[in-house]
Design an enzyme around this catalytic site. Structure first.
Site: not given
Ligand code: PDD
Length: 291
Positions: A153, A209, A37, A185, A56, A107
């Site tokens: 992601k 991420l 996603y 993170e 990405r 799987h």
């Molecule tokens: N999440 N790390 C993780 C585990 C995340 O899920 C996200 C963002 C980030 C920050 O990435 P970015 O700056 O590209 O939004 C870091 C999104 C917003 C979500 O899962 O809804």
């Protein structure tokens, strides 16, 4: 009440109302969490860093060996239509691709005749209120129980879900993930710390991420010639930090002012974070909103 998801949504080549969008219960996204996603912020109906987000998405698809069902240009056309149809000026575009639905459960990858499921929708981009920003938010630390490809992601987010839920149950906004004594993170955000006027960001490895907001923040630190370092952050350094921030496309920059019940620094949002938030807003208004 404002709906959270705008109509129409996009599903497998069609634009249709959410209520009419259906996928098979055998979809591998549902059975295995076998999908990817993206979340793309939109300011004044202009997508922010769409190429970086689509890159990405591609890197994650490559990482799970799933062919992208749309070219970058086709994704942009889909996204443009969603942005134009939605009622909000500032939006968040959600994209998801799964490995599709076979006629059985197995799987291993399905035959190539099984086409991926592609889904996308627009929702309003709700940024943090001035009230909450002024106080900052509380967070907890938890062991990082995720797998070892956290740079991808993917929609298999169970460990993130459980970590965030643990935070919410303790009245906190985020859970900071600790692995082998290092802070990687947040459950759905990147984390920065400030110590003695130096901004410190964990490096992009397989265990974090690579956030698009993370990149913007390091670029702004560079542009404004602010001291910054990219290196691992130990749990002890996290606890001794003067400032801790969480960053993401939807949260932008948000100060964490309590960690595991203890104040971070003075217990108030710190000066570096305030300055960075202002730079981020200026950047948003002068660059992002202008396209
Ligand atoms: N999440 N790390 C993780 C585990 C995340 O899920 C996200 C963002 C980030 C920050 O990435 P970015 O700056 O590209 O939004 C870091 C999104 C917003 C979500 O899962 O809804």
């Amino acid at each position: 009440m404002t709906p959270y998801v705008a109509d129409p949504v996009y599903l497998n080549g069609h634009f249709l109302p959410l209520a009419e969008a259906g996928i098979s219960p055998l979809d591998r996204g549902f059975l295995y969490g076998d999908g990817v996603y993206e979340v793309i912020p939109v300011y004044s109906r202009r997508t922010f860093r769409i190429d970086e987000h689509l890159n990405r998405l591609q890197a994650t698809l490559d990482g799970i060996q799933l062919a992208n069902p749309l070219t970058a240009e086709a994704w942009k056309t889909v996204i443009l239509k969603l942005v134009e149809s939605a009622p909000w000026e500032d939006q968040s575009i959600y994209l998801q691709v799964t490995r599709g639905a076979d006629d059985k459960r197995d799987h291993a990858f399905p035959p190539i005749s099984v086409t991926p499921t592609a889904f996308a929708f627009a929702s309003p981009l709700v940024t943090t209120s001035a009230d909450i920003r002024a106080k900052g938010v509380a967070a907890i630390t938890v062991p990082d129980l995720r797998w070892s490809r956290c740079d991808l992601k993917v929609v298999s987010l169970l460990a993130n879900v459980l970590a965030r839920q643990q935070a919410v149950e303790q009245g906190c906004a985020e859970a900071l993930l600790i692995r082998d004594g290092l802070m990687k993170e947040g459950a759905a955000s990147n984390i920065f710390i400030v110590k003695d006027g130096v901004l410190i960001a964990p490096p992009k490895t397989h265990l974090m991420l690579p956030g698009i907001t993370y990149d913007v923040i390091l670029e702004l630190a560079e542009t404004h010639r602010q001291a910054h370092e990219v290196r691992e952050i130990s749990e002890a350094e996290l606890r001794a930090a003067d400032e801790v921030w969480m960053t993401s496309s939807t949260k932008e920059i948000l100060a964490i002012t309590r960690l595991d019940g203890q104040p971070v620094g003075t217990g108030q949002p710190g000066p570096y974070g305030e300055q960075m938030w202002q730079w981020y807003q200026d950047f948003k208004n002068t660059v992002m909103r202008k396209g």
